[in-house]
Design a protein around this motif. Structure first.
Motif, PDB file in Angstrom:
ATOM      1  N   GLN A   3       2.883   5.524   3.610  1.00 32.75           N
ATOM      2  CA  GLN A   3       1.936   5.792   2.527  1.00 32.75           C
ATOM      3  C   GLN A   3       0.929   4.651   2.412  1.00 32.75           C
ATOM      4  OE1 GLN A   3       4.921   6.620  -0.604  1.00 32.75           O
ATOM      5  NE2 GLN A   3       3.547   8.292  -1.173  1.00 32.75           N
ATOM      6  N   GLY A   4       1.404   3.440   2.466  1.00 32.77           N
ATOM      7  CA  GLY A   4       0.517   2.281   2.377  1.00 32.77           C
ATOM      8  C   GLY A   4      -0.459   2.227   3.539  1.00 32.77           C
ATOM      9  N   PHE A   5       0.040   2.496   4.729  1.00 36.28           N
ATOM     10  CA  PHE A   5      -0.812   2.506   5.915  1.00 36.28           C
ATOM     11  C   PHE A   5      -1.866   3.605   5.810  1.00 36.28           C
ATOM     12  CE2 PHE A   5      -1.683   4.205  10.190  1.00 36.28           C
ATOM     13  CZ  PHE A   5      -2.301   3.099  10.753  1.00 36.28           C
ATOM     14  N   TRP A   6      -1.442   4.795   5.408  1.00 39.21           N
ATOM     15  CA  TRP A   6      -2.357   5.933   5.278  1.00 39.21           C
ATOM     16  C   TRP A   6      -3.456   5.626   4.253  1.00 39.21           C
ATOM     17  CZ3 TRP A   6      -3.890   9.971   7.813  1.00 39.21           C
ATOM     18  CH2 TRP A   6      -4.582  10.987   7.182  1.00 39.21           C
ATOM     19  N   THR A   7      -3.056   5.061   3.123  1.00 42.35           N
ATOM     20  CA  THR A   7      -4.021   4.709   2.087  1.00 42.35           C
ATOM     21  C   THR A   7      -5.020   3.683   2.610  1.00 42.35           C
ATOM     22  OG1 THR A   7      -2.452   5.237   0.345  1.00 42.35           O
ATOM     23  CG2 THR A   7      -4.277   3.779  -0.239  1.00 42.35           C
ATOM     24  N   ALA A   8      -4.531   2.661   3.287  1.00 41.32           N
ATOM     25  CA  ALA A   8      -5.422   1.636   3.839  1.00 41.32           C
ATOM     26  C   ALA A   8      -6.382   2.231   4.865  1.00 41.32           C
ATOM     27  CB  ALA A   8      -4.602   0.504   4.466  1.00 41.32           C
ATOM     28  N   LEU A   9      -5.886   3.152   5.665  1.00 46.62           N
ATOM     29  CA  LEU A   9      -6.714   3.811   6.663  1.00 46.62           C
ATOM     30  C   LEU A   9      -7.826   4.613   6.004  1.00 46.62           C
ATOM     31  CD1 LEU A   9      -7.005   4.474   9.725  1.00 46.62           C
ATOM     32  CD2 LEU A   9      -5.557   6.457   9.293  1.00 46.62           C
TER      33      LEU A   9
END
Length: 121
Positions: A111-117
């Motif tokens: 989730q954190g990676f997706w949001t940052a992306l």
């Protein structure tokens, strides 16, 4: 207001969950009219100015104008859907193992990676 990671409101970094939109392009809105005015014929990249009352404004007196560009509703829907899927996976993982669940941590990292992306787009 509920912000979608990667959406215009989220990326503006001027809005937070719970802020109240009181006007769109100078036109006063209510819960029923706000969505239609935000969509504005679904013209992606068209400019919009929101007048907001921030949730941390205890007196409710300070309004801020926040300028941003609209995003196509299909793109917002895609972002919302993937985050909903992450949430459902996390809930299922939490039910399988109650303490120190590596699957839950992995989902949170995704989730954190997706949001940052999304924010970097």
């Amino acid at each position: 207001t509920s912000l979608v990671p990667g959406g215009p409101g989220y990326n503006s970094r001027s809005l937070e969950d719970g802020d109240e939109i009181v006007a769109v392009d100078g036109e006063v809105v209510d819960e029923e009219s706000v969505v239609a005015l935000l969509l504005a014929n679904d013209e992606p990249s068209s400019a919009v100015v929101l007048t907001v009352r921030h949730s941390d404004d205890e007196m409710g007196e300070d309004l801020e104008e926040v300028a941003m560009n609209r995003m196509a509703t299909e793109h917002l829907a895609e972002r919302t859907l993937i985050l909903r899927y992450f949430g459902e996976i996390r809930e299922e993982a939490d039910q399988l193992v109650e303490t120190d669940n590596p699957v839950t941590r992995l989902v949170e990292e995704c989730q954190g990676f997706w949001t940052a992306l999304l924010v970097s787009e």
